[in-house]
Design a protein around this motif. Structure first.
Motif, PDB file in Angstrom:
ATOM      1  N   HIS A  22     -22.546 -18.546 -90.623  1.00 43.52           N
ATOM      2  CA  HIS A  22     -22.893 -17.437 -89.586  1.00 43.52           C
ATOM      3  C   HIS A  22     -23.738 -18.103 -88.346  1.00 43.52           C
ATOM      4  O   HIS A  22     -24.841 -18.883 -88.808  1.00 43.52           O
ATOM      5  CB  HIS A  22     -23.412 -16.328 -90.156  1.00 43.52           C
ATOM      6  CG  HIS A  22     -24.630 -16.503 -90.905  1.00 43.52           C
ATOM      7  ND1 HIS A  22     -24.683 -17.211 -92.103  1.00 43.52           N
ATOM      8  CD2 HIS A  22     -26.031 -15.946 -90.357  1.00 43.52           C
ATOM      9  CE1 HIS A  22     -26.150 -16.879 -92.346  1.00 43.52           C
ATOM     10  NE2 HIS A  22     -27.003 -16.586 -91.403  1.00 43.52           N
ATOM     11  N   GLU A  23     -23.675 -17.743 -87.275  1.00 43.31           N
ATOM     12  CA  GLU A  23     -24.243 -18.410 -86.050  1.00 43.31           C
ATOM     13  C   GLU A  23     -25.803 -18.038 -86.205  1.00 43.31           C
ATOM     14  O   GLU A  23     -25.952 -16.538 -86.359  1.00 43.31           O
ATOM     15  CB  GLU A  23     -23.692 -17.881 -84.749  1.00 43.31           C
ATOM     16  CG  GLU A  23     -24.179 -18.838 -83.381  1.00 43.31           C
ATOM     17  CD  GLU A  23     -23.662 -18.692 -82.234  1.00 43.31           C
ATOM     18  OE1 GLU A  23     -23.216 -19.593 -81.655  1.00 43.31           O
ATOM     19  OE2 GLU A  23     -23.404 -17.402 -81.952  1.00 43.31           O
ATOM     20  N   GLN A  24     -26.664 -18.751 -85.950  1.00 44.27           N
ATOM     21  CA  GLN A  24     -28.177 -18.516 -85.504  1.00 44.27           C
ATOM     22  C   GLN A  24     -28.502 -19.220 -84.433  1.00 44.27           C
ATOM     23  O   GLN A  24     -27.950 -20.064 -84.102  1.00 44.27           O
ATOM     24  CB  GLN A  24     -28.933 -18.901 -86.671  1.00 44.27           C
ATOM     25  CG  GLN A  24     -28.906 -18.064 -88.010  1.00 44.27           C
ATOM     26  CD  GLN A  24     -29.228 -16.819 -88.003  1.00 44.27           C
ATOM     27  OE1 GLN A  24     -30.284 -16.545 -87.151  1.00 44.27           O
ATOM     28  NE2 GLN A  24     -28.653 -15.928 -88.888  1.00 44.27           N
ATOM     29  N   VAL A  78     -34.224 -20.318 -90.872  1.00 44.39           N
ATOM     30  CA  VAL A  78     -33.441 -20.777 -89.830  1.00 44.39           C
ATOM     31  C   VAL A  78     -33.802 -22.057 -88.927  1.00 44.39           C
ATOM     32  O   VAL A  78     -33.180 -22.914 -88.715  1.00 44.39           O
ATOM     33  CB  VAL A  78     -33.414 -19.728 -88.857  1.00 44.39           C
ATOM     34  CG1 VAL A  78     -32.627 -19.767 -87.472  1.00 44.39           C
ATOM     35  CG2 VAL A  78     -32.650 -18.382 -89.305  1.00 44.39           C
ATOM     36  N   GLU A  79     -35.301 -21.941 -88.711  1.00 44.70           N
ATOM     37  CA  GLU A  79     -36.017 -23.081 -87.958  1.00 44.70           C
ATOM     38  C   GLU A  79     -35.540 -24.467 -88.787  1.00 44.70           C
ATOM     39  O   GLU A  79     -35.178 -25.420 -88.365  1.00 44.70           O
ATOM     40  CB  GLU A  79     -37.341 -23.019 -87.711  1.00 44.70           C
ATOM     41  CG  GLU A  79     -37.527 -21.814 -86.693  1.00 44.70           C
ATOM     42  CD  GLU A  79     -39.222 -21.354 -86.757  1.00 44.70           C
ATOM     43  OE1 GLU A  79     -39.537 -20.738 -85.542  1.00 44.70           O
ATOM     44  OE2 GLU A  79     -39.839 -21.646 -87.534  1.00 44.70           O
ATOM     45  N   TRP A  80     -35.951 -24.282 -90.082  1.00 51.99           N
ATOM     46  CA  TRP A  80     -35.776 -25.670 -90.887  1.00 51.99           C
ATOM     47  C   TRP A  80     -34.640 -25.939 -90.804  1.00 51.99           C
ATOM     48  O   TRP A  80     -34.459 -27.411 -90.611  1.00 51.99           O
ATOM     49  CB  TRP A  80     -36.506 -25.303 -92.422  1.00 51.99           C
ATOM     50  CG  TRP A  80     -36.580 -26.536 -93.105  1.00 51.99           C
ATOM     51  CD1 TRP A  80     -37.862 -26.958 -93.450  1.00 51.99           C
ATOM     52  CD2 TRP A  80     -35.521 -27.241 -93.653  1.00 51.99           C
ATOM     53  NE1 TRP A  80     -37.486 -28.433 -94.107  1.00 51.99           N
ATOM     54  CE2 TRP A  80     -36.211 -28.525 -94.147  1.00 51.99           C
ATOM     55  CE3 TRP A  80     -34.257 -27.330 -93.715  1.00 51.99           C
ATOM     56  CZ2 TRP A  80     -35.602 -29.288 -94.911  1.00 51.99           C
ATOM     57  CZ3 TRP A  80     -33.696 -28.424 -94.524  1.00 51.99           C
ATOM     58  CH2 TRP A  80     -34.292 -29.651 -95.169  1.00 51.99           C
ATOM     59  N   SER A 141     -39.716 -17.894 -95.119  1.00 49.02           N
ATOM     60  CA  SER A 141     -38.756 -16.963 -95.174  1.00 49.02           C
ATOM     61  C   SER A 141     -38.544 -16.603 -96.724  1.00 49.02           C
ATOM     62  O   SER A 141     -38.665 -17.259 -97.795  1.00 49.02           O
ATOM     63  CB  SER A 141     -37.375 -17.596 -94.726  1.00 49.02           C
ATOM     64  OG  SER A 141     -37.345 -17.854 -93.427  1.00 49.02           O
ATOM     65  N   ALA A 142     -38.384 -14.999 -96.720  1.00 48.53           N
ATOM     66  CA  ALA A 142     -37.980 -14.746 -98.083  1.00 48.53           C
ATOM     67  C   ALA A 142     -36.390 -14.974 -98.551  1.00 48.53           C
ATOM     68  O   ALA A 142     -35.588 -14.923 -97.640  1.00 48.53           O
ATOM     69  CB  ALA A 142     -38.159 -13.191 -98.022  1.00 48.53           C
ATOM     70  N   TYR A 143     -36.157 -15.233 -99.859  1.00 45.94           N
ATOM     71  CA  TYR A 143     -34.847 -15.531-100.382  1.00 45.94           C
ATOM     72  C   TYR A 143     -33.873 -14.142-100.353  1.00 45.94           C
ATOM     73  O   TYR A 143     -34.380 -13.250-101.185  1.00 45.94           O
ATOM     74  CB  TYR A 143     -35.018 -16.285-101.812  1.00 45.94           C
ATOM     75  CG  TYR A 143     -33.707 -16.633-102.184  1.00 45.94           C
ATOM     76  CD1 TYR A 143     -33.213 -17.680-101.925  1.00 45.94           C
ATOM     77  CD2 TYR A 143     -32.869 -15.792-103.306  1.00 45.94           C
ATOM     78  CE1 TYR A 143     -31.816 -18.229-102.449  1.00 45.94           C
ATOM     79  CE2 TYR A 143     -31.751 -16.340-103.670  1.00 45.94           C
ATOM     80  CZ  TYR A 143     -31.461 -17.425-103.383  1.00 45.94           C
ATOM     81  OH  TYR A 143     -30.073 -17.964-103.897  1.00 45.94           O
ATOM     82  N   VAL A 144     -33.022 -14.028 -99.189  1.00 42.32           N
ATOM     83  CA  VAL A 144     -32.105 -13.031 -99.218  1.00 42.32           C
ATOM     84  C   VAL A 144     -30.840 -13.578 -99.016  1.00 42.32           C
ATOM     85  O   VAL A 144     -30.560 -14.524 -98.602  1.00 42.32           O
ATOM     86  CB  VAL A 144     -32.686 -12.049 -98.210  1.00 42.32           C
ATOM     87  CG1 VAL A 144     -34.000 -11.576 -98.145  1.00 42.32           C
ATOM     88  CG2 VAL A 144     -32.523 -12.808 -96.577  1.00 42.32           C
ATOM     89  N   PRO A 145     -29.769 -12.876 -99.424  1.00 44.28           N
ATOM     90  CA  PRO A 145     -28.388 -13.149 -99.235  1.00 44.28           C
ATOM     91  C   PRO A 145     -27.936 -13.194 -97.894  1.00 44.28           C
ATOM     92  O   PRO A 145     -28.684 -12.582 -96.847  1.00 44.28           O
ATOM     93  CB  PRO A 145     -27.650 -12.067 -99.856  1.00 44.28           C
ATOM     94  CG  PRO A 145     -28.717 -11.216-100.516  1.00 44.28           C
ATOM     95  CD  PRO A 145     -29.870 -11.544 -99.897  1.00 44.28           C
ATOM     96  N   TYR A 148     -27.730 -14.005 -92.914  1.00 42.14           N
ATOM     97  CA  TYR A 148     -29.338 -14.267 -92.863  1.00 42.14           C
ATOM     98  C   TYR A 148     -29.604 -13.167 -91.567  1.00 42.14           C
ATOM     99  O   TYR A 148     -28.987 -13.215 -90.528  1.00 42.14           O
ATOM    100  CB  TYR A 148     -29.795 -15.565 -92.190  1.00 42.14           C
ATOM    101  CG  TYR A 148     -31.346 -15.685 -91.924  1.00 42.14           C
ATOM    102  CD1 TYR A 148     -32.056 -16.205 -93.052  1.00 42.14           C
ATOM    103  CD2 TYR A 148     -31.844 -15.359 -90.696  1.00 42.14           C
ATOM    104  CE1 TYR A 148     -33.504 -16.375 -92.957  1.00 42.14           C
ATOM    105  CE2 TYR A 148     -33.091 -15.533 -90.579  1.00 42.14           C
ATOM    106  CZ  TYR A 148     -33.694 -15.977 -91.776  1.00 42.14           C
ATOM    107  OH  TYR A 148     -35.377 -16.268 -91.545  1.00 42.14           O
ATOM    108  N   GLN A 149     -30.575 -12.201 -92.079  1.00 41.43           N
ATOM    109  CA  GLN A 149     -31.004 -11.350 -90.837  1.00 41.43           C
ATOM    110  C   GLN A 149     -32.417 -11.413 -91.008  1.00 41.43           C
ATOM    111  O   GLN A 149     -33.197 -11.244 -92.001  1.00 41.43           O
ATOM    112  CB  GLN A 149     -30.740  -9.944 -91.322  1.00 41.43           C
ATOM    113  CG  GLN A 149     -29.099  -9.855 -91.131  1.00 41.43           C
ATOM    114  CD  GLN A 149     -28.593  -8.385 -91.505  1.00 41.43           C
ATOM    115  OE1 GLN A 149     -29.502  -7.296 -91.639  1.00 41.43           O
ATOM    116  NE2 GLN A 149     -27.232  -8.089 -91.623  1.00 41.43           N
ATOM    117  N   ALA A 150     -33.178 -12.034 -89.786  1.00 35.35           N
ATOM    118  CA  ALA A 150     -34.522 -12.119 -89.798  1.00 35.35           C
ATOM    119  C   ALA A 150     -35.349 -10.809 -90.069  1.00 35.35           C
ATOM    120  O   ALA A 150     -36.104 -11.055 -90.849  1.00 35.35           O
ATOM    121  CB  ALA A 150     -34.823 -12.709 -88.044  1.00 35.35           C
TER     122      ALA A 150
END
Length: 167
Positions: A22-24, A78-80, A141-145, A148-150
């Motif tokens: 997905h685009e970030q 996302v940054e990393w 970041s938290a580990y979430v499915p 990705y939603q910030a």
């Protein structure tokens, strides 16, 4: 300096927690260290590690505090990933094909931690080194499915798992 831009986060042919792609987009430029933090920079090393090796066995709170003391912060997932893969969404920081002299990994290191920056051919598009191989690196970041939603991933809760990258 990592410039603003967009990329495709995740992969359709990766692990189950890497899809869907997905685009970030990164709205503001940000800074990321050129290499992992060394034992010397962290201020401790011993008989099992050398000054030029990356600091290991640091939890996310210790890593975050070290960053704050430097006037910095941990990157988000996302940054990393953007700093590592770039706007072309590469598989590896250097391209889409693995090269043995691009990273410290089991087959070229005797399963030991390598010296930071030892593989300049593995530089990412912004010149960051060791983003593939060597040691795992914390993100904020938290580990979430995915997708990705910030708003979900940037929780400050200390009870959630955090994302590690590199390694």
């Amino acid at each position: 300096l990592v410039p603003a831009g967009c990329y495709m986060m995740g992969r359709s042919d990766g692990e189950s927690d890497e899809f869907p792609p997905h685009e970030q987009c990164i709205a503001q430029p940000f800074w990321i260290d050129k290499t992992e933090v060394t034992n010397q920079a962290y201020g401790s090393y011993g008989w099992w590690s050398l000054p030029d090796q990356p600091r290991e066995v640091v939890n996310v709170d210790e890593a975050g505090e070290f960053c704050r003391q430097r006037g910095a912060r941990l990157p988000t997932e996302v940054e990393w990933e953007y700093a590592a893969r770039g706007p072309e969404s590469l598989v590896y920081p250097w391209g889409n094909v693995f090269i043995e002299d691009g990273a410290t990994y089991g087959n070229n290191s005797g399963s030991q931690t390598g010296f930071v920056g030892a593989y300049p051919k593995g530089a990412s598009w912004v010149g960051a080194l060791d983003m593939s191989g060597n040691v795992w690196e914390w993100t904020s970041s938290a580990y979430v499915p995915y997708p990705y939603q910030a708003s979900q991933a940037e929780s400050t809760s200390t009870t959630t798992y955090r994302v590690l990258r590199g390694g």
